[in-house]
Design a protein around this motif. Structure first.
Motif: not given
Length: 174
Positions: A41-64
């Motif tokens: 929900i907050c990703a658009p408010l943080r103005q994350l681009s698609l590339d940034d969102t993918l980096v966030h997903l990869a970081t979450g998956a990597g930490l997991f």
């Protein structure tokens, strides 16, 4: 003002998880899913681009994945009481922080808090010889386990606490 809203939401959810973990030594899936849902929900408010969102997903998956490996090793060797809730919680935190300055602040604070926690557990283990340390055990649950004729003291630690505190520090210091 809009950029402050996601930080407040994330911090609030981290505090809820922290309290639940301290009280029950569990991090329920619903709390982790709330954190993930709030990120969506907050990703658009943080103005994350698609590339940034993918980096966030990869970081979450990597930490997991990294904590899953640590938890699996701990389970196989009975040496580290890291549970599945902690692993999922760390993944959700990685999703929020992404890979960049906030993530490195998170890792630095997490290391500081873990060193303090280890020192605390050592003090707890010494409390058998030094009973005056025992009142300090408010955040570490202790079980005396008897294995045959040997009695050992086993600490159960809410690892969500240092994870949450480090994530809060990373959120507000970045």
């Amino acid at each position: 003002m809009v950029e402050l809203f996601p930080k407040v939401i994330f911090t609030g959810l981290l505090l809820v998880a922290l309290v639940i973990d301290v009280r029950s030594l569990r991090l329920p899936n619903r709390v982790v899913f709330l954190i993930i849902g709030a990120f969506i929900i907050c990703a658009p408010l943080r103005q994350l681009s698609l590339d940034d969102t993918l980096v966030h997903l990869a970081t979450g998956a990597g930490l997991f994945g990294a904590l899953f490996a640590v938890a699996l090793f701990g389970a196989l060797t009975s040496s580290l009481p890291l549970g599945g809730g902690d692993v999922k919680f760390a993944g959700a935190i990685g999703l929020w922080l992404g890979f960049g300055h906030p993530f490195f602040v998170f890792v630095a604070w997490l290391l500081i808090l873990l060193v303090a926690l280890i020192a605390f557990i050592v003090a707890l283990a010494m409390s058998r010889q030094f009973p005056f340390v025992m009142p300090l055990t408010g955040i570490v649950w202790v079980d005396d386990v008897t294995l045959g004729t040997v009695s050992i003291r086993k600490a159960r630690v809410p690892f969500g606490v240092p994870l949450a505190l480090a994530a809060i520090a990373a959120t507000w210091l970045s």
